[in-house]
Design a protein around this motif. Structure first.
Motif, mmCIF file in Angstrom:
data_model
loop_
_atom_site.group_PDB
_atom_site.id
_atom_site.type_symbol
_atom_site.label_atom_id
_atom_site.label_comp_id
_atom_site.label_asym_id
_atom_site.label_seq_id
_atom_site.Cartn_x
_atom_site.Cartn_y
_atom_site.Cartn_z
ATOM 1 N N MET A 263 49.459 41.734 -18.906
ATOM 2 C CA MET A 263 48.464 42.495 -19.669
ATOM 3 C C MET A 263 47.867 43.617 -18.833
ATOM 4 S SD MET A 263 46.376 39.455 -21.590
ATOM 5 C CE MET A 263 47.194 38.241 -22.623
ATOM 6 N N MET A 264 47.553 43.304 -17.580
ATOM 7 C CA MET A 264 46.936 44.322 -16.741
ATOM 8 C C MET A 264 47.920 45.446 -16.428
ATOM 9 S SD MET A 264 44.669 43.892 -13.303
ATOM 10 C CE MET A 264 43.886 45.341 -12.579
ATOM 11 N N ALA A 265 49.170 45.102 -16.176
ATOM 12 C CA ALA A 265 50.181 46.128 -15.908
ATOM 13 C C ALA A 265 50.318 47.067 -17.104
ATOM 14 C CB ALA A 265 51.515 45.471 -15.586
ATOM 15 N N PHE A 266 50.360 46.482 -18.293
ATOM 16 C CA PHE A 266 50.457 47.325 -19.496
ATOM 17 C C PHE A 266 49.212 48.175 -19.668
ATOM 18 C CE2 PHE A 266 49.070 47.926 -23.857
ATOM 19 C CZ PHE A 266 50.082 48.757 -24.330
ATOM 20 N N SER A 267 48.035 47.561 -19.485
ATOM 21 C CA SER A 267 46.779 48.278 -19.711
ATOM 22 C C SER A 267 46.639 49.479 -18.796
ATOM 23 C CB SER A 267 45.586 47.337 -19.509
ATOM 24 O OG SER A 267 45.581 46.311 -20.469
ATOM 25 N N VAL A 268 46.965 49.290 -17.506
ATOM 26 C CA VAL A 268 46.858 50.392 -16.556
ATOM 27 C C VAL A 268 47.848 51.495 -16.914
ATOM 28 C CG1 VAL A 268 47.138 51.059 -14.144
ATOM 29 C CG2 VAL A 268 45.978 48.915 -14.712
ATOM 30 N N TRP A 269 49.065 51.105 -17.245
ATOM 31 C CA TRP A 269 50.077 52.098 -17.649
ATOM 32 C C TRP A 269 49.630 52.847 -18.896
ATOM 33 C CZ3 TRP A 269 52.705 52.295 -22.323
ATOM 34 C CH2 TRP A 269 53.712 53.270 -22.406
ATOM 35 N N ALA B 17 41.367 52.898 -26.942
ATOM 36 C CA ALA B 17 40.910 51.559 -26.555
ATOM 37 C C ALA B 17 41.275 50.528 -27.605
ATOM 38 C CB ALA B 17 39.398 51.574 -26.329
ATOM 39 N N ALA B 18 41.143 50.888 -28.882
ATOM 40 C CA ALA B 18 41.486 49.961 -29.956
ATOM 41 C C ALA B 18 42.984 49.676 -29.974
ATOM 42 C CB ALA B 18 41.033 50.522 -31.300
ATOM 43 N N ALA B 19 43.794 50.715 -29.781
ATOM 44 C CA ALA B 19 45.248 50.525 -29.759
ATOM 45 C C ALA B 19 45.655 49.625 -28.597
ATOM 46 C CB ALA B 19 45.947 51.880 -29.655
ATOM 47 N N GLN B 20 45.053 49.863 -27.437
ATOM 48 C CA GLN B 20 45.349 49.030 -26.272
ATOM 49 C C GLN B 20 44.962 47.575 -26.540
ATOM 50 O OE1 GLN B 20 43.033 48.436 -22.281
ATOM 51 N NE2 GLN B 20 44.057 50.420 -22.154
ATOM 52 N N ALA B 21 43.797 47.367 -27.164
ATOM 53 C CA ALA B 21 43.327 46.007 -27.447
ATOM 54 C C ALA B 21 44.268 45.274 -28.394
ATOM 55 C CB ALA B 21 41.917 46.052 -28.032
ATOM 56 N N LEU B 22 44.793 45.965 -29.384
ATOM 57 C CA LEU B 22 45.703 45.330 -30.340
ATOM 58 C C LEU B 22 47.003 44.894 -29.662
ATOM 59 C CD1 LEU B 22 45.174 47.630 -33.455
ATOM 60 C CD2 LEU B 22 44.462 45.232 -33.198
ATOM 61 N N VAL B 23 47.501 45.729 -28.752
ATOM 62 C CA VAL B 23 48.718 45.345 -28.031
ATOM 63 C C VAL B 23 48.439 44.138 -27.128
ATOM 64 C CG1 VAL B 23 50.470 46.088 -26.374
ATOM 65 C CG2 VAL B 23 49.655 47.681 -28.119
ATOM 66 N N LEU B 24 47.287 44.135 -26.463
ATOM 67 C CA LEU B 24 46.932 43.000 -25.616
ATOM 68 C C LEU B 24 46.758 41.730 -26.439
ATOM 69 C CD1 LEU B 24 44.402 44.578 -23.081
ATOM 70 C CD2 LEU B 24 46.834 44.102 -22.773
ATOM 71 N N LEU B 25 46.256 41.861 -27.657
ATOM 72 C CA LEU B 25 46.161 40.706 -28.555
ATOM 73 C C LEU B 25 47.547 40.142 -28.841
ATOM 74 C CD1 LEU B 25 44.601 38.846 -30.475
ATOM 75 C CD2 LEU B 25 44.797 40.640 -32.225
ATOM 76 N N ALA B 26 48.524 41.033 -29.053
ATOM 77 C CA ALA B 26 49.901 40.578 -29.280
ATOM 78 C C ALA B 26 50.443 39.864 -28.040
ATOM 79 C CB ALA B 26 50.787 41.777 -29.635
ATOM 80 N N PHE B 27 50.148 40.389 -26.855
ATOM 81 C CA PHE B 27 50.524 39.708 -25.604
ATOM 82 C C PHE B 27 49.953 38.292 -25.586
ATOM 83 C CE2 PHE B 27 51.743 43.786 -23.856
ATOM 84 C CZ PHE B 27 52.548 43.513 -22.770
ATOM 85 N N ALA B 28 48.660 38.178 -25.933
ATOM 86 C CA ALA B 28 47.991 36.876 -25.882
ATOM 87 C C ALA B 28 48.594 35.896 -26.879
ATOM 88 C CB ALA B 28 46.494 37.047 -26.147
ATOM 89 N N VAL B 29 48.930 36.376 -28.071
ATOM 90 C CA VAL B 29 49.529 35.502 -29.087
ATOM 91 C C VAL B 29 50.875 34.968 -28.608
ATOM 92 C CG1 VAL B 29 50.518 35.451 -31.403
ATOM 93 C CG2 VAL B 29 48.327 36.576 -31.021
ATOM 94 N N VAL B 30 51.700 35.850 -28.057
ATOM 95 C CA VAL B 30 53.015 35.419 -27.550
ATOM 96 C C VAL B 30 52.843 34.434 -26.402
ATOM 97 C CG1 VAL B 30 55.125 36.188 -26.403
ATOM 98 C CG2 VAL B 30 54.166 37.531 -28.297
ATOM 99 N N ALA B 31 51.961 34.746 -25.459
ATOM 100 C CA ALA B 31 51.734 33.857 -24.321
ATOM 101 C C ALA B 31 51.194 32.507 -24.780
ATOM 102 C CB ALA B 31 50.753 34.502 -23.345
#
Length: 354
Positions: A99-105, A269-283
């Protein structure tokens, strides 16, 4: 007038708005009504230009109360295989790194922020600690704060539908019966709970725990409940008030924010949060398959949001709060330890910051 009393009086209109939003959400049977109702009401008011006051020191008191409540989830009857918990914690750490790698990128390459801003804005959790660390850097504090605030807002709003979609929790059965709202613990149990809060406040600061106001009381309360010294729970009305104050704390972070001026940052920020939510669901689903623990508990444990908010959600919904709290404590501890080294590696001293 004493400064504390004056500050409280200035905060009362904001609190009234949060209570009204929570009561409205409760009246229409929304899930997590006091938290989401207060958060949505104050967020809309903030974005509309209203001058809302932060809870200030009141939020610190709420963190202590939440910590005591979370500790009550650690009972002698608590089940859990240490090996499976360790496996789940490992999955969480791997997911956090991804998540952090994606967020920073994303923050640097897509949103166009500087490297330092991208790093601090991309940290999945620990907003208070991260903001303090960012103050001593060249990061854009407005973007950092807004990114974390939007992330928490998006995650909290998404929790009810996502939990219902994965089918592991019945949100309709989590609201206390009206007759239980006025329940209070006995005098002895009340003394133990207050002692856990005060003792935990000292312990958290002495141990220099991340988010000491939350995790210090949680540790003392957990010790008291695990050893059977007390079985006291926190009154439902106090739990509802804690939800309102946490919801208000999220909403007022948008005070002074103009949609016209920072619309791009909000959208990013909202777009980033939605992608991180998808990361969390998969994990969470992977963690569920590997360990057998509830996908709902894993989701709340792996989400890249604030420990107080997500732990409070777990406690309110009865979704293994001990499991969720343990994961967030480890996540924040690791992030606090590695963030300075990571920053020095990504932005070496003497190099121009891009």
């Amino acid at each position: 007038m004493p400064p504390i009393l004056a500050s409280l009086l200035r905060f009362l209109p904001t609190l009234a708005l949060g209570l009204a939003g929570g009561a409205a959400a409760f009246a229409v049977n929304l899930p997590l009504p006091w938290l989401l109702g207060a958060m949505v009401a104050t967020t809309v008011a903030s974005l509309s230009g209203a001058r809302l006051r932060s809870p200030g020191r009141g939020r610190k008191g709420v963190l202590v109360v939440i910590g005591v409540m979370l500790g009550s989830a650690f009972t002698p009857q608590m089940s859990g295989d240490p090996g499976l918990w360790s496996l789940s914690l490992a999955v969480m750490l791997v997911a956090t790194a991804a998540m952090m790698a994606f967020s920073v990128w994303f923050s640097q390459r897509i949103a166009g922020h500087s490297r330092e801003t991208a790093l601090y804005a991309g940290v999945p959790g620990g907003v208070s600690t991260v903001t303090v660390m960012a103050m001593a850097s060249g990061a854009d504090l407005r973007v950092v704060g807004m990114t974390h605030a939007v992330r928490i807002l998006v995650l909290l709003v998404a929790i009810p539908p996502v939990l219902q979609a994965i089918g592991h929790v019945d949100l309709a059965s989590t609201t206390p019966d009206p007759s239980r709202w006025l329940w209070l613990p006995g005098p002895v149990d009340a003394v133990w709970l207050i002692g856990a809060g005060l003792g935990g406040l000292w312990l958290g600061r002495w141990l220099r725990l991340p988010n000491a106001l939350l995790f210090g009381p949680a540790l003392i309360s957990a010790a008291l409940h695990l050893t059977g010294v007390t079985h006291a729970a926190v009154p439902p009305m106090l739990l509802a008030l804690a939800q309102v104050l946490i919801g208000v704390s999220v909403g007022v972070r948008f005070a002074g924010t103009s949609l016209a001026r920072v619309g791009h940052a909000l959208v990013m920020a909202a777009a980033q949060a939605l992608v991180l939510l998808a990361f969390a669901v998969v994990a969470a689903w992977i963690g569920h398959l590997l360990t057998g623990y509830s996908a709902a508990a894993a989701l709340l444990a792996y989400m890249p949001g604030g420990a107080p908010e997500l732990s409070l959600v777990a406690l309110t919904l009865g979704i293994d709060p001990a499991f969720v709290t343990t994961h967030h404590l480890l996540r924040i501890s690791v992030l606090v330890l590695i963030l300075p080294a990571l920053l020095s590696r990504l932005v070496p001293s003497g190099q121009p910051r891009k």
